[in-house]
Design an enzyme around this catalytic site. Structure first.
Site, PDB file in Angstrom:
ATOM      1  CB  SER A   1     -33.700 -77.723-118.938  1.00 65.41           C
ATOM      2  OG  SER A   1     -35.207 -77.225-118.618  1.00 65.41           O
TER       3      SER A   1
ATOM      4  CE1 TYR B   1     -39.203 -80.214-119.443  1.00 62.39           C
ATOM      5  CE2 TYR B   1     -37.680 -78.585-117.839  1.00 62.39           C
ATOM      6  CZ  TYR B   1     -38.176 -79.177-118.795  1.00 62.39           C
ATOM      7  OH  TYR B   1     -37.538 -78.967-120.261  1.00 62.39           O
TER       8      TYR B   1
END
Length: 279
Positions: free
Chosen positions: A148, A161
């Site tokens: 990501s 995350y």
């Protein structure tokens, strides 16, 4: 076999994909089926609808598609499933770890269990999938991690995350050095926000500061982002970002970190002021 993408070493014949039941993994699987690949999916649940979609997208009638139940967070589970897939479809030319979860809460609102779950699936899952496929990767094959933009820059309320994705980046960087002498390439996909079902669900209860910071890098549809990622994979690029706005965000974070943080602080402060109840 030419296909849609400019494959540096030819289109892959056998592809393994985790997290292929939805989102990025599913869209990649469909597009790779159209390139002529046999595909093994690894999910925690059956994916008959995805298999039907792959058969419909297949370039040739003889292509094979299978789904193996496995949990990337459990090393033994994914190892057994990969071994079975190799026995049935053959060793992968391209192995993509796309399985992942999001937890977007400030650290003080998140439990240790919440943090552990994200690390177990995103980071340890990446390690477990890599360890499972490595014995089967031959010279010329390719290992891909779908990370990501959160692997390159931080965001408000994304402590777990970002920690997991920064870890995946480190894993990929180190593995690149380990596997290069064996003739195996490694890629790290770092897309900005892609409007997958998981992300759309997250948006329903997203912190306004998180949303404002994400808006700086923009959002993309699967139909726009995944072809860019696959083009980078086809060319065997190591770090792949899916568009100009995520690329700018990554550039600022890496080459102008003070400016990047200053911009982020201003965006966050403005979002917090806007979110305050009016008196």
């Amino acid at each position: 076999m030419s296909g849609t993408y400019r494959w540096k070493h030819g289109a892959p014949r056998v592809v393994f994909i985790t997290g292929g039941s939805s989102g990025i993994g599913r869209d990649m699987a469909r597009r790779l089926a159209a390139e002529g690949a046999d595909i093994a999916l690894f999910n925690r649940s059956a994916a008959e609808d995805v298999l039907a979609e792959l058969r419909a997208a297949a370039r040739q009638p003889a292509q094979r598609f299978a789904c193996y139940r496995a949990d990337v967070a459990q090393a033994g589970s994914i190892e057994v499933a990969v071994h079975q897939a190799v026995a049935e479809l053959g060793a992968p030319d391209l192995a993509i770890n796309s399985a992942g979860v999001i937890h977007a809460r400030p650290l003080e609102e998140a439990s240790a269990q919440d943090f552990d779950r994200v690390i177990d699936i995103n980071l340890k899952g990446s390690r477990n999938f890599a360890a499972a496929v490595l014995p089967h990767l031959r010279p010329g094959s390719h290992l891909v991690f779908v990370a990501s933009l959160a692997a390159l820059t931080g965001n408000f309320a994304y402590t777990a995350y970002c920690a997991s994705k920064f870890g995946v980046r480190g894993l990929a960087e180190a593995l690149r050095y380990e596997l290069k002498p064996r003739g195996v390439d490694v890629s790290l996909c770092c897309p900005g926000e892609i409007l997958t079902p998981m992300v759309m669900e997250e948006k329903r209860d997203q912190h306004p500061v998180s949303a404002a910071l994400k808006a700086f890098a923009g959002s993309a549809r699967l139909a726009d982002a995944v072809p860019v990622l696959l083009s980078g994979i086809a060319r065997r690029r190591f770090e792949i970002v899916d568009g100009p706005r995520p690329a700018l965000t990554a550039f600022l974070s890496r080459h102008a970190p003070r400016l990047s943080r200053r911009i982020g602080d201003r965006i966050a402060a403005r979002a917090l002021r806007a979110a305050e109840p009016r008196r």
